[in-house]
Design an enzyme around this catalytic site. Structure first.
Site, PDB file in Angstrom:
ATOM      1  N   TYR A 178      37.070  39.982  35.587  1.00  0.00           N
ATOM      2  CA  TYR A 178      37.358  38.618  35.134  1.00  0.00           C
ATOM      3  C   TYR A 178      36.615  37.611  36.009  1.00  0.00           C
ATOM      4  O   TYR A 178      36.205  37.922  37.128  1.00  0.00           O
ATOM      5  CB  TYR A 178      38.872  38.384  35.176  1.00  0.00           C
ATOM      6  CG  TYR A 178      39.307  37.016  34.721  1.00  0.00           C
ATOM      7  CD1 TYR A 178      39.109  36.602  33.409  1.00  0.00           C
ATOM      8  CD2 TYR A 178      39.911  36.129  35.608  1.00  0.00           C
ATOM      9  CE1 TYR A 178      39.507  35.342  32.993  1.00  0.00           C
ATOM     10  CE2 TYR A 178      40.312  34.863  35.195  1.00  0.00           C
ATOM     11  CZ  TYR A 178      40.098  34.473  33.885  1.00  0.00           C
ATOM     12  OH  TYR A 178      40.478  33.228  33.485  1.00  0.00           O
ATOM     13  N   THR A 180      37.172  35.275  38.011  1.00  0.00           N
ATOM     14  CA  THR A 180      37.549  34.969  39.396  1.00  0.00           C
ATOM     15  C   THR A 180      37.452  36.174  40.323  1.00  0.00           C
ATOM     16  O   THR A 180      37.688  36.047  41.529  1.00  0.00           O
ATOM     17  CB  THR A 180      38.999  34.444  39.458  1.00  0.00           C
ATOM     18  OG1 THR A 180      39.884  35.461  38.946  1.00  0.00           O
ATOM     19  CG2 THR A 180      39.163  33.169  38.648  1.00  0.00           C
ATOM     20  N   LYS A 181      37.109  37.343  39.785  1.00  0.00           N
ATOM     21  CA  LYS A 181      37.164  38.563  40.589  1.00  0.00           C
ATOM     22  C   LYS A 181      35.953  38.694  41.515  1.00  0.00           C
ATOM     23  O   LYS A 181      34.958  37.980  41.384  1.00  0.00           O
ATOM     24  CB  LYS A 181      37.262  39.790  39.675  1.00  0.00           C
ATOM     25  CG  LYS A 181      38.549  39.835  38.847  1.00  0.00           C
ATOM     26  CD  LYS A 181      39.781  39.871  39.734  1.00  0.00           C
ATOM     27  CE  LYS A 181      41.054  40.211  38.986  1.00  0.00           C
ATOM     28  NZ  LYS A 181      41.517  39.168  38.063  1.00  0.00           N
ATOM     29  N   ASN A 182      36.049  39.633  42.468  1.00  0.00           N
ATOM     30  CA  ASN A 182      34.974  39.838  43.450  1.00  0.00           C
ATOM     31  C   ASN A 182      33.656  40.185  42.782  1.00  0.00           C
ATOM     32  O   ASN A 182      32.586  39.851  43.281  1.00  0.00           O
ATOM     33  CB  ASN A 182      35.360  40.946  44.432  1.00  0.00           C
ATOM     34  CG  ASN A 182      36.546  40.578  45.293  1.00  0.00           C
ATOM     35  OD1 ASN A 182      37.475  39.938  44.825  1.00  0.00           O
ATOM     36  ND2 ASN A 182      36.534  40.986  46.549  1.00  0.00           N
TER      37      ASN A 182
END
Length: 382
Positions: A178, A180-182
């Protein structure tokens, strides 16, 4: 100063790869997806990886691939995004919640045994914020009680348990990409496994239940003919997502080094504060630092958490709260769950504030965030 809670780390490399993919005229699942699956599997030391449109889809299919359904029970943590539990309900099984460890905020492995019944078919441990759960204990318990382990690694790209990458330990591991993920592809997910049969099931179920021959039907060697062997879903990854993922994977170490740097700045600044508890870390493991969750003793402040969040917002700092425990949601209350049964999850929720942690922050912004938080807490003591 405006500091959003989260931002992706995108530059000309991703843009160029997207343009190349668009010009290839292959936009859905195709060669880029296959390449991303292969490289991601190598990265987490797994035999197989199946690209999907979300981690939620992965959790759902992983349970279905194991035959989980009505009458079965799946143990997980109440302190997670609701998708973890929703996917258990989607199979017809029953979510069974085990409270969290008050220090790590991961599922309390010492309390798991009392939740195991003859109907237990799997456990879904969630690596909260990027800190690994106690996988040795969980895997031993699964083996001795004959149930499966599906890891919710939505936060755990880059995480290592001891020296093993998350992605090669449980029966299946579900990752999120997603925005916002790393590692971000906008929307997207991946399931890794060392079991070829499970990987084949996931592939079939993720594209309408069509047999394996259907994957190549639009290539030169493909055929128009296909057969549906399972009432499947439309959960596949696209080459547009995979194009982003391939670039992000090459940048993951760079992005992670910045997350590590900023998390160390936060740890140093907040670790000796009387009313602030910093996230747990361990030199034994590798933390992915997807989230940085402060726990603040608001009972000793004359402002509430909501007021604290508004003060930071007025100072240009975005925040969030991870997570509203699953049993607090109205639908789960209707099912008979009560947050009072999970006191550690309840207390963690009342104290939690997630602050910005992402690679495109600057040191100046991190220092400003630290200053504003310390000032607000110290000026609000009772």
């Amino acid at each position: 100063m405006k500091i959003p809670y989260a931002l992706p780390y995108i530059d000309d490399q991703e843009i160029a790869e997207l343009i190349s993919t668009l010009k290839s005229n292959w936009l859905s699942r195709g060669p880029k997806t296959a390449e991303f699956e292969s490289k991601f599997a190598d990265y987490v030391d797994s035999e197989y990886a199946v690209g999907l449109n979300s981690c939620t889809a992965g959790l759902h299919l992983a349970q279905l691939a194991l035959g989980i359904g009505p009458g079965d029970e799946v143990i997980t943590t109440p302190y997670t995004f609701v998708a973890t539990a929703n996917t258990i309900l989607h199979t017809g099984a029953k979510p069974v919640f085990c409270d969290i460890d008050p220090i790590t905020m991961n599922i309390d492995h010492t309390k798991l045994e009392k939740h195991i019944t003859a109907n237990t078919k799997a456990i879904i441990p969630v690596h909260f914020a990027g800190l690994p759960c106690e996988m040795d204990t969980i895997m031993d318990m699964a083996k001795s009680n004959n149930f499966k382990v599906i890891e919710d690694a939505a936060h755990a790209v880059y995480t290592r348990y001891k020296k093993e990458p998350i992605g090669c330990i449980g029966d299946m591991t579900c990752f999120s990409f997603y925005t916002t993920k790393n590692l971000a592809t906008g929307e997207g997910g991946m399931v890794t496994t060392k079991d070829e049969e499970l990987a084949d099931r996931l592939r079939v179920m993720s594209l309408h239940g069509m047999d394996r021959n259907a994957w190549n039907r639009y290539t030169e060697k493909g055929s128009w003919f296909y057969e549906v062997i399972y009432p499947g879903y439309k959960y596949n990854m696209t080459d547009i997502q995979a194009a982003l993922g391939l670039v992000q994977l090459t940048k993951l170490e760079e992005m992670q080094s910045l997350r590590n740097k900023y998390s160390e700045m936060y740890q140093k600044a907040f670790s000796n504060q009387e009313l602030i508890t910093t996230p747990f870390d361990s030199s034994e493991h590798t933390h992915a630092w997807h989230l940085y969750v402060l726990r603040i003793d608001f009972e000793k402040l004359f402002i509430t958490r909501s007021e604290f969040i508004e003060i930071l917002k007025d100072k240009g700092i975005g925040t969030s709260v991870h997570f509203i425990p699953v049993p607090k949601h109205p639908y789960y209350k209707k099912l008979g769950y009560s947050i009072e049964d999970y006191p550690n999850a309840s207390k963690a929720y009342e104290e939690a504030v997630s602050i910005p942690l992402y690679p495109s922050l600057s040191e100046e912004q991190v220092n400003y965030i630290i200053e504003m938080i310390l000032t607000t807490v110290n000026n609000s003591k009772r």
